[in-house]
Write a protein that holds these residues in place. Structure first.
Motif, PDB file in Angstrom:
ATOM      1  N   UNK A  49       0.846  -1.181   0.000  1.00 33.74           N
ATOM      2  CA  UNK A  49       0.000   0.000   0.000  1.00 33.74           C
ATOM      3  C   UNK A  49       0.883   1.233   0.000  1.00 33.74           C
ATOM      4  N   UNK A  50       0.389   2.298  -0.595  1.00 29.47           N
ATOM      5  CA  UNK A  50       1.127   3.565  -0.593  1.00 29.47           C
ATOM      6  C   UNK A  50       0.807   4.413   0.628  1.00 29.47           C
ATOM      7  N   UNK A  51      -0.097   3.952   1.489  1.00 24.52           N
ATOM      8  CA  UNK A  51      -0.478   4.723   2.663  1.00 24.52           C
ATOM      9  C   UNK A  51       0.695   4.726   3.661  1.00 24.52           C
ATOM     10  N   UNK A  71      -7.368  -7.486  13.940  1.00 20.64           N
ATOM     11  CA  UNK A  71      -6.422  -6.451  14.366  1.00 20.64           C
ATOM     12  C   UNK A  71      -5.006  -6.908  14.015  1.00 20.64           C
ATOM     13  N   UNK A  72      -4.183  -5.981  13.553  1.00 12.87           N
ATOM     14  CA  UNK A  72      -2.797  -6.299  13.223  1.00 12.87           C
ATOM     15  C   UNK A  72      -1.898  -5.130  13.599  1.00 12.87           C
ATOM     16  N   UNK A  73      -0.739  -5.448  14.142  1.00 11.09           N
ATOM     17  CA  UNK A  73       0.258  -4.441  14.488  1.00 11.09           C
ATOM     18  C   UNK A  73       1.273  -4.342  13.364  1.00 11.09           C
ATOM     19  N   UNK A  74       1.574  -3.123  12.941  1.00  9.45           N
ATOM     20  CA  UNK A  74       2.608  -2.908  11.932  1.00  9.45           C
ATOM     21  C   UNK A  74       3.958  -3.160  12.605  1.00  9.45           C
ATOM     22  N   UNK A  75       4.736  -4.081  12.052  1.00 10.03           N
ATOM     23  CA  UNK A  75       6.064  -4.386  12.579  1.00 10.03           C
ATOM     24  C   UNK A  75       7.154  -3.636  11.827  1.00 10.03           C
ATOM     25  N   UNK A  76       6.918  -3.416  10.533  1.00  5.11           N
ATOM     26  CA  UNK A  76       7.863  -2.651   9.722  1.00  5.11           C
ATOM     27  C   UNK A  76       7.139  -2.158   8.473  1.00  5.11           C
ATOM     28  N   UNK A  77       7.641  -1.084   7.894  1.00  9.38           N
ATOM     29  CA  UNK A  77       7.091  -0.541   6.643  1.00  9.38           C
ATOM     30  C   UNK A  77       8.247   0.003   5.827  1.00  9.38           C
ATOM     31  N   UNK A  78       8.338  -0.413   4.576  1.00 10.61           N
ATOM     32  CA  UNK A  78       9.449  -0.015   3.729  1.00 10.61           C
ATOM     33  C   UNK A  78       9.019  -0.029   2.267  1.00 10.61           C
ATOM     34  N   UNK A  79       9.081   1.118   1.614  1.00 14.10           N
ATOM     35  CA  UNK A  79       8.832   1.207   0.178  1.00 14.10           C
ATOM     36  C   UNK A  79       7.502   0.639  -0.270  1.00 14.10           C
ATOM     37  N   UNK A  80       6.435   0.903   0.470  1.00 12.73           N
ATOM     38  CA  UNK A  80       5.117   0.416   0.075  1.00 12.73           C
ATOM     39  C   UNK A  80       4.806  -0.983   0.554  1.00 12.73           C
ATOM     40  N   UNK A  81       5.762  -1.637   1.201  1.00 11.26           N
ATOM     41  CA  UNK A  81       5.532  -2.957   1.783  1.00 11.26           C
ATOM     42  C   UNK A  81       5.359  -2.783   3.288  1.00 11.26           C
TER      43      UNK A  81
END
Length: 103
Positions: free
Chosen positions: A49-51, A70-80
């Protein structure tokens, strides 16, 4: 994790199954945005996602057969975006969820 060690997306506790499933997530600010789920395990998933989101944020993601989770974001990098589910997908439902996603 040992001092000096770094986290890798490949350091997961369990393997993920590759999928290609369009869904939607509800963000903390209550916006709902489309996402593409690209892999799944009973404990977590990766979406595209681009969000902009940050590690530590909570999302609600719609999954087939089990509904919103429910889900916790563990990492976000380049749209992943790598997420850990608050509660695992029940073992007796996981393969049906996976099949419904085309995995």
């Amino acid at each position: 994790m040992a001092p000096g060690a770094s986290f890798s997306v490949d350091d997961r506790a369990e393997p993920r199954d590759e999928v290609h499933h369009r869904s939607r997530v509800t963000l903390a600010d209550r916006r709902t945005v489309p996402v593409l789920i690209v892999n799944l395990s009973p404990q977590g998933l990766m979406i595209r996602s681009d969000v902009p989101v940050s590690a530590g944020e909570w999302l609600r993601i719609q999954l087939p057969l089990v509904g919103e989770m429910q889900a916790a974001v563990r990492w976000a990098l380049g749209g992943r975006i790598g997420c850990q589910l608050e509660k695992p997908i029940p073992a007796n439902r996981y393969h049906a969820v996976l099949a419904a996603m085309g995995g």
